[in-house]
Enzyme design. Sequence first.
Site, mmCIF file in Angstrom:
data_model
loop_
_atom_site.group_PDB
_atom_site.id
_atom_site.type_symbol
_atom_site.label_atom_id
_atom_site.label_comp_id
_atom_site.label_asym_id
_atom_site.label_seq_id
_atom_site.Cartn_x
_atom_site.Cartn_y
_atom_site.Cartn_z
ATOM 1 N N GLU A 3 36.297 25.937 123.435
ATOM 2 C CA GLU A 3 37.621 25.255 124.388
ATOM 3 C C GLU A 3 38.637 25.280 124.169
ATOM 4 O OE1 GLU A 3 35.881 22.437 127.508
ATOM 5 O OE2 GLU A 3 33.987 22.638 127.155
ATOM 6 N N LYS A 55 41.468 30.672 126.654
ATOM 7 C CA LYS A 55 40.709 30.247 125.832
ATOM 8 C C LYS A 55 41.105 31.557 124.764
ATOM 9 C CE LYS A 55 37.902 27.560 129.310
ATOM 10 N NZ LYS A 55 36.437 28.025 130.134
ATOM 11 N N ARG A 255 26.012 24.738 136.019
ATOM 12 C CA ARG A 255 26.822 24.150 134.946
ATOM 13 C C ARG A 255 26.136 22.172 135.131
ATOM 14 N NH1 ARG A 255 31.462 24.644 137.470
ATOM 15 N NH2 ARG A 255 30.877 27.039 136.502
#
Length: 282
Positions: A3, A55, A255
């Site tokens: 990240e 990113k 997630r």
Amino acid sequence: MPEMPELEVLRENIERLIVGKSIEDFRIIKPYIQKTLLPDDLIGQRVAAVTRRGKYIEIALEGYRIVVHLMLAGRFKIQPKENPPLKSSAAFIEFDNDNTLHLVEDAKLKRMSMWILPKEKGTDDIKELGPEPLSEEFTVDRLAELLGASRERLKNFLLNQRNVAGIGNAYADEICWQAGLSPFKQANKLSADEVARLHGAIHKTLIEATEQTRRLTGKGIEINETRPFMAVHRRKGESCPRCGTKIEWVSTTARDTFYCPRCQTEGRILKDGRTSRFLKGN
């Protein structure tokens, strides 16, 4: 997945190795990585800078911009150019300082991507991205405006790259914990005080994580992603460093989310993210 903090340190370290160097060879080994045609005149191009947008890593050349998204398993590796390509290399760039920069991916599902664009273009011509969270434009007022326009849950808001660029699953957990906010609270229902806390938490979390990643990684480009400094992410069952309550975990199909019930959800424990009413919007 790396990240913003990991990618910023990666950017710094790659730039240190290749800025000012010229390309001697550029090869695509596995075509899946290539999203644009390979220009005929890349050989001899000098690296002017290495930058980051969200990113994405950008290698700025004299006439082009190489844009790379590592996705989950993509990585950069550097080795002497006399060495043969790595088995996992999808592409490599040889420079005139005897180094070769490899773009590698070990996962079965290949998702790493590379674009080669004219120098005046960049990541924002590929993907619609929100502001950089540590930029001057990302003020409390700007964050309030973005939140006010969103009906997403707070964590989903942070993960949406159109809202804020560069935050992923791990740091979204940490930011919500740092702000003392439920990851499942609706974005447009945050009070002015909560918006200010969230803004401060974003800055504090990302700045401190970048410093820690820089310390753990040193000057290499194999970024340390163990993140031992994290307070709640992947800390299920451990004690909250702020209040001592056991860290809880919600699993969804997309997630995992880690949070402190006392600090973030008024003591409520969410047992299953796939059935929780907090995730269904009730």
